[in-house]
Design an enzyme around this catalytic site. Structure first.
Site, PDB file in Angstrom:
ATOM      1  N   ASP A 193      35.418  57.894  45.216  1.00 32.86           N
ATOM      2  CA  ASP A 193      35.605  57.283  43.932  1.00 32.86           C
ATOM      3  C   ASP A 193      36.873  58.039  43.178  1.00 32.86           C
ATOM      4  OD1 ASP A 193      34.029  54.893  43.779  1.00 32.86           O
ATOM      5  OD2 ASP A 193      32.357  56.273  43.865  1.00 32.86           O
ATOM      6  N   ASP A 231      33.153  48.154  46.731  1.00 28.31           N
ATOM      7  CA  ASP A 231      32.359  48.696  45.770  1.00 28.31           C
ATOM      8  C   ASP A 231      32.710  48.105  44.276  1.00 28.31           C
ATOM      9  OD1 ASP A 231      30.114  50.327  44.908  1.00 28.31           O
ATOM     10  OD2 ASP A 231      31.444  51.853  44.301  1.00 28.31           O
ATOM     11  N   HIS A 290      33.753  56.131  51.310  1.00 26.09           N
ATOM     12  CA  HIS A 290      34.021  55.519  49.763  1.00 26.09           C
ATOM     13  C   HIS A 290      34.069  56.866  48.850  1.00 26.09           C
ATOM     14  CE1 HIS A 290      34.411  52.923  46.671  1.00 26.09           C
ATOM     15  NE2 HIS A 290      33.498  53.412  46.102  1.00 26.09           N
ATOM     16  N   HIS A 322      37.470  51.111  39.841  1.00 27.94           N
ATOM     17  CA  HIS A 322      36.180  50.354  39.325  1.00 27.94           C
ATOM     18  C   HIS A 322      35.216  51.209  38.783  1.00 27.94           C
ATOM     19  CE1 HIS A 322      35.490  51.582  43.622  1.00 27.94           C
ATOM     20  NE2 HIS A 322      34.465  51.942  43.109  1.00 27.94           N
TER      21      HIS A 322
HETATM   22 ZN   LIG Z   1      32.983  53.199  44.081  1.00 30.22          ZN
END
Ligand SMILES: [Zn+2]
Length: 1029
Positions: A62, A174, A60, A451
């Protein structure tokens, strides 16, 4: 293998059941003896229904959070992707998924052609899968659907032209709560499956108990199942290995095999590598957990994500995870007779095809999963409703970029096609060159929908980086707008020098309106209406003289009004509050422009000899009157309440506070109380932060009267165009309420509110809201809880019932365009221009959160409080409407609210003409308006494989649904059934050779359509068409 048969009847469930705090909450695990019994029963049946396990490595990443996008790329992401090539090449059965095209496309740019070939090979072998394929994993609460869709298009188009692949399943693990719009956009873009993760703990338990964590998600208006998408919800807390192999984190943590020298982690210490001695025990314990997970589903297939945030950045981790899991899998598969299990590496598509082959019918769910609450940190509910409002300055700016980008995409598509079709090489060359910067403006906007970006949940320096990128996009879009407009209006080979009327020196500065150039005593103002409907737009320009006339494109003099421009002067005695003076050299000209659909129009502001001028406003002021030579008629504010009035209504204001009290509609003569209150909750330290909202209810006051100790000044300015009450509360708040005077216009049917709020400086643990308290009875009986309605992503409306037990924090919902309350005869709507948290917690009340300032972190990983508040402008329309006695099947905005909302979201662009000859004073880009229930979401020129503009544009249309139980003040302008254009509508001066129906992101082409007449969009739906020139 015997196929498992499941329930034949689909249940339609709306996630709005009662929330209570279950007994298991303290243990933070819903797994109890009932679940264990069910698992054991299932286990006894594995011979008939074998367990199938799909091990799915993922990382994951970001695009900005604790570090900036670029920093993450350099420190982690490029290493993850470089390692991926080596390891997928080395281990022939290893799989991997990737979501964020923002990172992937950056990496691809510098990738050696040989490695590019390898990537394509892994994709062909179905070992590397692009999940979602969007630019980022968007937030689903605070984003508007325009930007959500735009970043899907950006990602999907990139994938198609660079890798030649179309995504099948979406991956949203997420985002902090889940709404129905993201799955709708994905389904309409051709994806059939989606994955969710973070939802309220009672929902997790409920879905697990019902074996419904794989469910069909259907839109509320859909009675045929056209919008159905299969959703897999991960049953446990989060996606890390510790929290996802099964219900018991203390077991799962032993299966995270990453061990890096110098890294000290719980799993690094606990997880023992698999060897000959421990393999049986380790395999059997793990199988138990997998079996428990699978028992929560009817099909006995389990998806096991193997990864976490920024994993696989080190080559060792790839080896460690692969080699250990490979041994376990081989061991289990070899002993199939004993374990009745089939386990292998796989992708998301492998999971969904296994599920679909074993199960044919699923529970159907409509609605959304807000508000998210976790219990894993403290064993008590923690509501993630703070981020709906956190960092409003950024939330407002992204919508400004969105409006600008939409405006420029449409104008650019017209301009570049017009240039090509008229053979203008001069303009073609210039416009083609600008396409790259237009792409980067889109990509910055797409990035910000991440997000941790639009949510305001990144560290302060990362937020600043996002801010700079948004500012860059604003400048690019302004520049391309100027060029596109110039190309359409000028004579061949000549430039018109256009500038935006708004200037922003640097990020964080308030926008400043530039004074029109009155050299020659004539200033030219170019207006661009990007709405394909007639628009009455309130235009404000700054001039140096109060003596002017305004002419429309036909040369007709139109009504205008001259308002004062105020300067706030701080003297020593009043250093904190300052004193208001009239600016001597600046005046505001206000007029209402009647604009054609999709058009450019040139207005003129012409200087006049000094004379009596009826357009000059009257000013009422309760402070000191300015006796110097000012052109305004000045009067003292009279005692008592203040009233503003137009043809449609009377609006009353409290004479002491200057804030709104009531609205009387002239149609019925009925007065509705709508008292405006500003207040602030005191945050609970460490529990209210960038993500979470937790007001301190232990204090004796439910909220703080934040305006109480502010020095107050009320000013009323009234004239032929508008009447306005402005109240200054020290340096904290400047708020103005405007009613317009334009007979027959929809502008007369609402109250426009704008305010600047600044809680920087001395405020701490302060969460400021505004609340309208009305006498609308939004409950059936006195003892019932109130009901309020909130939009989701500006796309649809969802009914929200109060759940008293969840506290205010559990009753805050995201809004991005509107909230309303209603009773049998009236509806009260608040239209907003950016994301806010909002609640209907109090009877007759609509509350909107404005800004939040917290000194401390709320323990969800970001590690900072939020103290970078800025002076932020907010804009609203307040609409009070009479109802008629019919019933809508699903909640919807009225047509009037839709129209006013459009004006708020997509304002007319204003350019100042500095120099050059304007060949056309009025230019219509379309021959007829669209019906008023059809919005043009976008008309966007697509790139070809070399990332230059192609001969194709993607037209996205939205047939809005509007309420039938509101008395319409708009003439019948919607068309029945699915028609989308009035007959024989054409683009002006552009030949469209083909209209091709396609999926929303343009990846799945459908049938050819003869003309715009044949375009059909059902109510509530979005549809996309490729226009070929
Ligand atoms: Zn995230």
């Amino acid at each position: 293998m015997k196929l498992f048969l499941c329930c034949k009847v689909n249940m339609i469930l709306r996630p709005s059941g009662k929330r209570s705090f279950p007994a298991w909450i303290k243990s933070r695990e819903f797994w109890d003896s009932t679940f264990e019994e069910r698992y054991k029963k299932r286990r006894d049946n594995w011979k008939n229904l074998p367990l199938k396990v799909i091990l799915m490595p993922h990382s994951h990443v970001d695009p900005g959070w604790l570090k900036t996008f670029d920093r993450y790329y350099e420190d982690s992401v490029k290493h993850i992707l470089n390692n991926m090539i080596d390891k997928l090449d080395a281990y022939k059965d290893l799989t991997f998924i990737w979501t964020e095209i923002s990172f992937f496309s950056k990496w691809w740019k510098d990738l050696h052609p040989r490695k590019r070939k390898l990537v394509k090979k892994f994709v062909r072998e179905a070992r590397l899968e692009f999940t979602s394929g969007s630019w980022v994993m968007t937030d689903e609460a605070t984003t508007h659907f325009y930007s959500m869709l735009d970043q899907i298009i950006e990602g999907h188009q990139w994938l198609k032209s660079n890798i030649g692949v179309t995504p099948k399943s979406s991956w949203s693990i997420d985002t902090f709560g889940h709404g129905p719009v993201a799955p709708y956009l994905m389904r309409s873009s051709g994806l059939n499956n989606t994955v969710t993760q973070r939802m309220h703990y009672t929902w997790k338990q409920w879905l697990a108990a019902k074996q419904a964590d794989d469910f069909i998600w259907r839109q509320t208006w859909d009675s045929h199942g056209d919008s159905d998408i299969l959703c897999h919800n991960f049953p446990f807390d989060i996606y890390s290995i510790k929290h996802s192999c099964g219900p018991h984190p203390n077991i799962c943590v032993n299966y995270d095999f990453r061990k890096i020298r110098g890294e000290f982690t719980e799993y690094g210490m606990k997880a023992e590598p698999v060897d000959k001695m421990n393999i049986k025990e380790k395999a059997e314990i793990l199988l138990e957990e997998y079996g428990r997970s699978a028992s929560l589903f009817q099909h006995n297939v389990v998806l096991v994500p193997i990864g976490d945030d920024f994993r696989y950045d080190k080559a060792e981790e790839w080896d460690q995870q692969y080699i250990n899991y490979k041994q376990l899998a081989d061991y289990i598969n070899k002993n199939r007779d004993v374990y009745n299990t089939d386990i292998s590496f796989g992708t998301l598509s492998d999971y969904f095809s296994s599920v679909r082959s074993r199960q044919k019918s699923f529970t159907t769910i409509q609605g959304d999963f807000f508000v998210y609450s976790d219990i894993f940190t403290d064993g008590i509910p923690a509501y993630w409703s703070g981020y709906f409002t956190t960092r409003p300055y950024w939330k407002a700016m992204t919508r400004e970029v969105e409006a600008n980008l939409r405006a420029v995409e449409i104008l650019y598509s017209f301009a570049s096609q017009r240039a090509r079709q008229t053979g203008s090489h001069f303009w073609s060359r210039i416009l083609d060159k600008e396409y790259t910067s237009l792409s980067s403006a889109r990509q910055n906007l797409g990035l910000f929908q991440h997000h941790d970006a639009i949510t305001g949940t990144s560290k302060e320096n990362v937020m600043l980086d996002y801010g700079q990128k948004l500012l860059t996009s604003l400048k690019i879009t302004d520049n391309v707008l100027n060029i596109a407009a110039s190309s359409l209006l000028s004579r061949e080979g000549q430039f018109i020098d256009l500038t935006s009327d708004i200037e922003r020196q640097s990020f964080g500065d308030s926008p400043v309106r530039i004074r029109v150039n009155e050299q020659g005593r004539k200033a030219r103002v170019l207006l661009y209406n990007s709405d394909p409907h007639f628009r009455e737009e309130v235009i404000k320009v700054k001039t140096s003289s109060p003596y002017v006339l305004v002419k429309d494109p036909t040369g007709t003099v139109i009504t205008h009004q001259i308002n004062p421009v105020w300067t706030l002067v701080n003297d020593n005695a009043h250093s904190e509050h300052g004193e208001l003076f009239y600016s001597k050299n600046n005046f505001e000209v206000v007029f209402i422009a009647n604009l054609d659909p999709l058009s450019l129009a040139l207005y003129e502001v012409i200087g006049q000899a000094e004379s009596s001028n009826t357009a000059i406003a009257t000013v009422y002021k309760n402070g000191k009157l300015d006796n110097r030579n000012v052109p305004f008629d000045q009067q003292k504010v009279k005692e008592g309440d203040i009233q503003l009035e137009n043809n449609k209504m009377k609006v009353r204001f409290d004479g002491r506070s200057g804030l709104m009290r009531s609205i009387t509609l002239k149609s019925t003569g009925r007065t509705t109380e709508c008292q405006l209150v500003f207040g602030a909750y005191q945050s609970t330290q460490f529990r209210s932060g960038s993500y979470l909202f937790k007001p301190d209810v232990s204090t004796d006051k439910p909220y703080i009267d934040i305006l109480n100790d502010q020095k107050k000044e009320i000013i009323i300015v009234t004239g032929p165009v508008q009447s306005e009450v402005t109240v200054l509360y020290g340096s904290l708040l400047i708020i103005s309420f405007v009613v317009y005077h334009k007979p027959g216009s929809i502008l007369e049917s609402g109250v426009h509110i704008e305010h600047f709020l600044d809680i920087s400086g001395k405020y701490r643990e302060t969460e400021v809201f505004m609340r309208f308290l009305t006498d609308i009875q939004n409950y059936k009986q006195k003892s019932d809880n109130p009901v309020f309605f909130a939009d989701i992503n500006g796309f649809q409306i969802i009914e929200r019932k109060k759940h008293a037990q969840a506290g205010i924090e559990g009753n805050y919902y995201p809004i991005t365009s509107a909230a309303y309350i209603e009773d049998s005869s009236r509806r009260f709507t608040v239209l907003v221009s950016r994301a806010h948290g909002s609640t209907g917690f109090y009877k007759g009340g609509v509350e909107v959160m404005l800004d939040r300032r917290m000194m401390y972190d709320d323990g969800r990983g970001m590690g900072e409080g939020v103290v970078d508040n800025k002076n932020t402008l907010s804009k609203f329309w307040i609409v009070l409407e009479d109802k008629v006695q019919t019933k809508d099947e699903i909640p919807k905005l009225s047509l009037l609210s839709h129209r006013l909302s459009n004006a708020l979201l997509y304002p007319t662009k204003l350019f100042l003409v500095e120099d050059g000859e304007v060949a056309h004073k009025r230019l219509n880009l379309i021959t007829k308006p669209l019906p008023c229930d059809v919005n043009m979401v976008n008309l966007k020129t697509l790139a070809d494989e070399y990332e230059v503009p192609s001969q194709e544009a993607l037209l996205v249309l939205h047939k809005i649904g509007y309420s039938c139980n509101i008395e319409s003040v708009i003439d019948k302008c919607a068309v029945n059934n699915n028609e989308t254009f009035y007959s024989s509508t054409e683009f002006n001066g552009i030949y469209v050779s083909e209209i091709l129906k396609t999926s929303l992101s343009g990846l799945h082409d459908n049938e050819l359509i003869k003309s715009f007449d044949k375009v059909q969009v059902p109510p509530m739906e979005l549809r996309a068409y490729k226009l070929r020139y």
